[in-house]
Design an enzyme around this catalytic site. Structure first.
Site, PDB file in Angstrom:
ATOM      1  N   GLY A  31      91.458  27.974  68.064  1.00  9.99           N
ATOM      2  CA  GLY A  31      91.555  28.507  66.706  1.00  9.99           C
ATOM      3  C   GLY A  31      91.713  27.420  65.658  1.00  9.99           C
ATOM      4  O   GLY A  31      91.423  26.250  65.905  1.00  9.99           O
ATOM      5  N   GLU A  35      84.422  23.192  60.761  1.00  9.20           N
ATOM      6  CA  GLU A  35      82.966  23.162  60.904  1.00  9.20           C
ATOM      7  C   GLU A  35      82.532  22.811  62.340  1.00  9.20           C
ATOM      8  O   GLU A  35      81.457  23.225  62.767  1.00  9.20           O
ATOM      9  CB  GLU A  35      82.421  22.146  59.884  1.00  9.20           C
ATOM     10  CG  GLU A  35      80.976  22.272  59.553  1.00  9.20           C
ATOM     11  CD  GLU A  35      80.528  23.647  59.062  1.00  9.20           C
ATOM     12  OE1 GLU A  35      81.282  24.346  58.359  1.00  9.20           O
ATOM     13  OE2 GLU A  35      79.406  24.019  59.407  1.00  9.20           O
ATOM     14  N   HIS A  37      83.992  23.908  65.188  1.00 12.18           N
ATOM     15  CA  HIS A  37      83.980  25.193  65.899  1.00 12.18           C
ATOM     16  C   HIS A  37      82.783  26.039  65.462  1.00 12.18           C
ATOM     17  O   HIS A  37      82.109  26.661  66.289  1.00 12.18           O
ATOM     18  CB  HIS A  37      85.254  25.986  65.592  1.00 12.18           C
ATOM     19  CG  HIS A  37      86.531  25.336  66.019  1.00 12.18           C
ATOM     20  ND1 HIS A  37      87.469  24.870  65.121  1.00 12.18           N
ATOM     21  CD2 HIS A  37      87.040  25.076  67.249  1.00 12.18           C
ATOM     22  CE1 HIS A  37      88.500  24.368  65.777  1.00 12.18           C
ATOM     23  NE2 HIS A  37      88.259  24.472  67.067  1.00 12.18           N
ATOM     24  N   SER A 185      88.876  18.033  63.244  1.00 12.75           N
ATOM     25  CA  SER A 185      89.867  18.414  64.235  1.00 12.75           C
ATOM     26  C   SER A 185      90.869  19.345  63.574  1.00 12.75           C
ATOM     27  O   SER A 185      91.220  19.148  62.399  1.00 12.75           O
ATOM     28  CB  SER A 185      90.590  17.166  64.755  1.00 12.75           C
ATOM     29  OG  SER A 185      91.772  17.545  65.440  1.00 12.75           O
ATOM     30  N   SER A 186      91.337  20.315  64.334  1.00 13.13           N
ATOM     31  CA  SER A 186      92.382  21.204  63.796  1.00 13.13           C
ATOM     32  C   SER A 186      93.630  20.391  63.454  1.00 13.13           C
ATOM     33  O   SER A 186      94.439  20.812  62.628  1.00 13.13           O
ATOM     34  CB  SER A 186      92.736  22.282  64.821  1.00 13.13           C
ATOM     35  OG  SER A 186      91.574  22.998  65.191  1.00 13.13           O
TER      36      SER A 186
HETATM   37  P1  AMP Z   1      89.781  23.214  70.115  1.00  8.80           P
HETATM   38  O1  AMP Z   1      89.973  24.461  69.311  1.00  8.80           O
HETATM   39  O2  AMP Z   1      90.243  21.981  69.418  1.00  8.80           O
HETATM   40  O3  AMP Z   1      90.269  23.354  71.530  1.00  8.80           O
HETATM   41  O4  AMP Z   1      88.212  23.019  70.240  1.00  8.80           O
HETATM   42  C1  AMP Z   1      87.380  24.049  70.699  1.00  8.80           C
HETATM   43  C2  AMP Z   1      86.010  23.492  70.950  1.00  8.80           C
HETATM   44  O5  AMP Z   1      85.498  22.930  69.735  1.00  8.80           O
HETATM   45  C3  AMP Z   1      86.001  22.349  71.978  1.00  8.80           C
HETATM   46  O6  AMP Z   1      84.849  22.462  72.799  1.00  8.80           O
HETATM   47  C4  AMP Z   1      85.942  21.122  71.107  1.00  8.80           C
HETATM   48  O7  AMP Z   1      85.364  20.006  71.732  1.00  8.80           O
HETATM   49  C5  AMP Z   1      85.068  21.618  69.978  1.00  8.80           C
HETATM   50  N1  AMP Z   1      85.256  20.770  68.797  1.00  8.80           N
HETATM   51  C6  AMP Z   1      86.429  20.469  68.187  1.00  8.80           C
HETATM   52  N2  AMP Z   1      86.215  19.608  67.162  1.00  8.80           N
HETATM   53  C7  AMP Z   1      84.885  19.360  67.137  1.00  8.80           C
HETATM   54  C8  AMP Z   1      84.043  18.547  66.338  1.00  8.80           C
HETATM   55  N3  AMP Z   1      84.520  17.808  65.326  1.00  8.80           N
HETATM   56  N4  AMP Z   1      82.720  18.527  66.610  1.00  8.80           N
HETATM   57  C9  AMP Z   1      82.220  19.258  67.648  1.00  8.80           C
HETATM   58  N5  AMP Z   1      82.959  20.053  68.426  1.00  8.80           N
HETATM   59  C10 AMP Z   1      84.278  20.102  68.189  1.00  8.80           C
END
Ligand code: AMP
Length: 294
Positions: A31, A35, A37, A185-186
């Protein structure tokens, strides 16, 4: 868009889709959408008939003292954004649904998880692999979309899917970056204004290593030195690791002969950021600016 909290209800919804031979695409997330996600969701939308997105802040992938309790959560906003991305189903289980009392099965991918993030965050990839195995069993997608931003995670999941003969394709998606290069990044919301100004140094370090590689530098030590020297120029940043590794095994390389990855982790104040760049791959596999990807 339908929202499901319960496994049985989501499964009933997906059973109908599967019986209609629909291709199911799945994007697992924690969550706090950005951009990155949304790019994964759009990619799934373009490839699949039914798009399922999960939002689950997975406690087992956070270590003691990490940011599980303060991790950003905003389901109302995420739900709006998922709807705008034309997602069909949002799965928002609570912790007891994914880890009911008595659950004791975990999945480990020890080799790929041993170094880098795995070394800095013991147990992290055990939690990641376990939650992804559970979510894959629940959703049973044809394709699952993962960002290259979490490069080691992508490799761990690819390995797990192959080792367990899971009937799905893992689709890697290039890193989405802010205009100044910072990987989305979140966790970027944790950064103060000064820290946010310092944060693009990770991308500068990776870009310099890529440029040196493009001009023929093949020494792992020399490429790594470029990473560490670039990070050292920014006093707010304390590096955790900087590595030049084989793109598949993630073992450190003395000489880059084939496809490699430059991996970085660093702390800026209380925030830990990771980033990476591929060496020896076509440029489009690497990363995209948010403006270009939307
Ligand atoms: P997270 O919510 O941080 O666990 O990320 C969920 C998915 O989104 C994971 O597959 C991450 O690798 C991907 N993701 C997160 N940040 C990015 C980003 N800047 N560019 C591409 N994919 C991302």
């Amino acid at each position: 868009m339908r929202t499901f909290q319960q496994i049985t209800a989501l499964r009933a919804y997906l059973r109908a889709a599967r019986e209609d031979n629909k291709r199911i695409g799945f994007v697992p997330t924690m969550g706090a959408f950005h951009e990155g996600h949304l790019t994964l969701m759009r990619r799934a939308r373009a490839d699949c008939d039914v798009v399922v997105v999960s939002v689950f802040v997975n406690p087992t992938q956070f270590g003691p003292g990490e940011d599980f309790s303060r991790y950003p959560r905003d389901l109302a906003r995420d739900s709006r954004l998922a709807q705008q991305a034309d997602v069909d189903a949002l799965f928002t289980p609570d912790v007891e649904t994914i880890y009911p009392a008595g659950a004791q099965t975990f999945v480990e991918v020890p080799g790929l998880a041993a170094r880098w993030e795995g070394e800095s965050r013991p147990g992290h990839f055990r939690g990641v692999a376990t939650v992804c195995a559970k979510l894959f069993q629940i959703v049973q997608p044809d394709r699952a979309y993962f960002g290259q931003k979490d490069y080691q995670q992508l490799k761990v999941i690819e390995r797990m899917v192959a080792d367990l003969f899971l009937p799905l394709t893992v689709v890697p998606v290039p890193i989405v970056r802010e205009e100044d290069g910072l990987a989305m990044s979140s966790r970027n919301v944790y950064l103060s204004a000064a820290e946010r100004r310092a944060a693009p140094v990770l991308y500068r370090a990776l870009s310099r290593a890529q440029a040196a590689f493009a001009s023929g530098e093949r020494s792992g030590a020399a490429l790594r030195a470029i990473l560490t020297a670039s990070l050292a120029a920014e006093p707010l940043v304390s590096p955790d690791y900087a590595a030049i590794a084989d793109a598949e095994t993630l073992e450190p390389l003395t000489t880059v002969e084939d496809r490699a990855v430059a991996l970085l982790a660093a702390r800026i104040g209380s925030t830990r950021l990771i980033d990476n760049a591929l060496l020896g791959f076509p440029a489009e596999k690497n990363s995209a600016r948010a403006s270009a990807s939307s």
